[in-house]
Design an enzyme around this catalytic site. Structure first.
Site, short mmCIF file in Angstrom:
data_model
loop_
_atom_site.label_atom_id
_atom_site.label_comp_id
_atom_site.label_asym_id
_atom_site.label_seq_id
_atom_site.Cartn_x
_atom_site.Cartn_y
_atom_site.Cartn_z
N ASN A 120 0.56 -1.62 0.02
CA ASN A 120 -0.13 0.31 0.33
C ASN A 120 0.48 1.16 -0.64
O ASN A 120 1.02 2.12 -0.44
CB ASN A 120 -0.60 0.22 1.35
CG ASN A 120 -1.97 -1.43 0.93
OD1 ASN A 120 -2.66 -1.59 0.26
ND2 ASN A 120 -2.99 -1.50 2.56
N HIS A 166 -16.49 37.51 -30.98
CA HIS A 166 -17.36 36.76 -31.43
C HIS A 166 -16.75 36.18 -32.87
O HIS A 166 -17.78 36.02 -34.09
CB HIS A 166 -18.51 37.11 -31.66
CG HIS A 166 -19.20 37.81 -30.09
ND1 HIS A 166 -19.46 37.46 -28.92
CD2 HIS A 166 -18.60 38.99 -29.36
CE1 HIS A 166 -19.76 38.05 -27.71
NE2 HIS A 166 -19.15 39.17 -27.92
N SER A 287 -3.66 14.36 -49.17
CA SER A 287 -4.79 13.65 -49.62
C SER A 287 -4.36 13.00 -50.51
O SER A 287 -3.84 13.29 -51.52
CB SER A 287 -5.93 14.54 -49.99
OG SER A 287 -7.08 14.18 -50.84
N LYS A 293 -4.01 19.37 -51.79
CA LYS A 293 -4.40 19.49 -50.37
C LYS A 293 -3.26 19.46 -49.63
O LYS A 293 -1.73 19.01 -49.02
CB LYS A 293 -5.53 18.17 -50.18
CG LYS A 293 -6.94 18.53 -50.32
CD LYS A 293 -7.91 19.67 -49.76
CE LYS A 293 -7.64 19.79 -48.09
NZ LYS A 293 -8.63 18.29 -47.99
N GLU A 300 -4.97 19.61 -35.73
CA GLU A 300 -5.85 18.70 -35.21
C GLU A 300 -6.47 17.91 -34.65
O GLU A 300 -6.81 17.05 -33.71
CB GLU A 300 -6.46 18.26 -36.76
CG GLU A 300 -6.95 19.39 -37.77
CD GLU A 300 -7.52 18.46 -39.18
OE1 GLU A 300 -7.94 18.74 -39.99
OE2 GLU A 300 -6.72 17.21 -39.39
#
Length: 485
Positions: A120, A166, A287, A293, A300
């Site tokens: 423990n 915003h 891609s 791409k 990400e």
């Protein structure tokens, strides 16, 4: 399984019936706590020192124990050695494995090592050492990323960009000011992790299973050897405490959140619609279908990692909720969440290199900062200096913006006669007050985007970070000297 057949277990004496084989395999923790081998060896050496001071082992026995433990640590430092621990056929956990390995080397002398201690307190100590080490590497990686942001900010100089509220363009700021916002986040993250390290830095060894060691051990011996501030103050708390695991994971959640916010902004800014940054090719992929791409894979993935980190913190919260004192087997489940986030420092290291390679499209950023009435606040401030109450100034400039929108010009494109239809306070000095430089420099307060304020803030942040890096270097040197001793 007879009592004799169960003798390989650390708890064999009490039992007559064999364990269910599926349960035995299911409950073993060696499949993940093998990662604590180095910490287990260090804690065992420290406990051996305490036993030596108490006269339980002789000086010669102590030397053999410590030497054999060092050998075990060295033999398992490689990936192959670690796999040997993880795949061991019979060890229940890392404590059992080290005892078995030590017994192979020293025979019955190895069995003396468990005198006056319990698993423990061992796991409570090992986990504290592990988390403390992870905090050190994470804080160091945070400092590296923060310094990369500072260097990028210094290189940006007086280059400008729009700021957003915003997700609508708000006011122009220096690129350096935007980067400095993330530096401040990382400084807070470093502080939180250091606070966690300070709170966990107390040694459970000597706590026994629940009530304290049954031998008169000098607990300061192990605490000092392991670099702890002091022994823990209460044996029941020491063996059942996993606050430090949860606090560590919660602090890492902030790290993940801040990394994710940076990653999200870069991902947006790299789109053709924004066109503010060029993604480094070394950290992007293409891609398989669309030849044109360039995908922001690093940002990400960084954005996603916070889910794993937060999930680990949530898991530990639920594992600890409602547990009675003291140790419970539930606590075994707090280890894997702590191990699951071990890649955080690597992610931060990648972010540091990514940041250094990031390129800003400064022309596009400047154009965005100069258009869209981002100097409206500076224009209202101009009227305030003319004695107009801010609410009235706000209204007058709002009306001027609406008029300029209809005319398809910026505020600086309105004639003085056109401006004066909104108030007699407008003078020829208005145009100088709403230039890009003036709009930046009117924010001349601590923490503002005025050019001189940003230079001071960056210098201060860099001093903080470099002082911190020097402190880490000194501490590591001291640790090396201590380890050698």
């Amino acid at each position: 399984m007879s009592n004799e057949q169960q003798s390989g277990k650390m708890w064999s004496g009490r039992f007559r019936s064999p364990l269910d084989s599926e349960f035995e395999a299911w409950q073993r923790s060696i499949v993940f706590d093998w990662q604590l081998l180095q910490q287990e060896v260090a804690a065992s050496k420290a406990h051996a020192s305490a036993l030596g001071a108490a006269g339980i082992v002789t000086a010669d026995e102590l030397a053999h124990l410590r030497s054999a433990l060092d050998d075990i640590a060295a033999e398992h430092a490689s990936a192959a050695g670690a796999a040997q621990v993880r795949d061991h056929a019979t060890a229940e956990d890392i404590h059992h494995y080290v005892e078995l390995a030590l017994t192979e080397k020293l025979g019955s002398l190895a069995l003396k090592l468990h005198t006056g201690r319990s698993r423990n307190e061992q796991i409570a100590t090992d986990l504290r050492l592990y988390v403390r080490g992870q905090i050190e590497s994470t804080v160091s990686a945070l400092a590296d990323w923060a310094l990369a942001l500072v260097e990028k900010a210094k290189a940006a100089g007086d280059d400008v960009m729009p700021s957003y509220t915003h997700l609508q363009r708000a006011e122009p700021v220096l690129i350096a000011h935007w980067l400095q916002a993330y530096v401040q986040m990382l400084l807070r993250d470093m502080s939180r992790l250091q606070d966690c390290a300070a709170r966990l830095n107390f040694c459970p060894l000597g706590s026994g299973a629940v009530a304290g060691a049954t031998l008169k051990l000098d607990r300061w011996i192990a605490a000092r050897e392991l670099g702890f501030t002091a022994p823990t103050a209460n044996s029941m708390d020491a063996t059942s405490d996993r606050d430090f695991v949860l606090e560590y994971l919660q602090a890492l959640t902030f790290v993940g959140l801040h990394a994710s916010r940076f990653a999200e902004e870069i991902t947006l800014f790299a789109t053709a619609e924004f066109g503010f940054v060029q993604l480094p090719e070394a950290f992007s992929t293409g891609s398989s279908a669309m030849p044109q791409k360039k995908n922001p894979d690093l940002t990400e993935l960084v954005r996603a990692k916070v889910g794993r980190i937060h999930g680990s913190a949530a898991a530990v919260t639920l594992q600890l909720k409602g547990l009675p004192l003291s140790y419970n087997k539930d606590m075994q489940e707090t280890q894997e969440p702590a191990f699951a986030v071990a890649g955080t420092a690597q992610m931060l290291g990648l972010l540091a290199r990514f940041t250094a390679a990031l390129a800003f499209n400064t022309g596009r950023l400047r154009e965005a900062a100069e258009n869209g009435y981002l100097n409206a606040m500076a224009a209202a401030t101009y009227l305030v200096h003319k004695g107009v109450p801010f609410r009235k100034a706000h209204e007058k400039i709002g009306n001027a913006v609406r008029f300029a929108i209809d005319k398809q010009v910026e505020l600086g494109g309105l004639t003085l006669d056109e401006l004066r239809q909104f108030g007699d306070e407008f003078g020829s000095d208005f145009y100088e007050a709403v230039t890009l430089d003036a709009t930046l420099d009117c924010h001349d307060v601590i923490g503002g985007t005025a050019r001189e304020q940003v230079r001071k803030a960056l210098a201060q942040a860099e001093d903080q970070l470099r002082a911190f890096r020097s402190k880490i270097a000194v501490e590591h040197a001291q640790e090396a000297i201590h380890a050698g001793a």
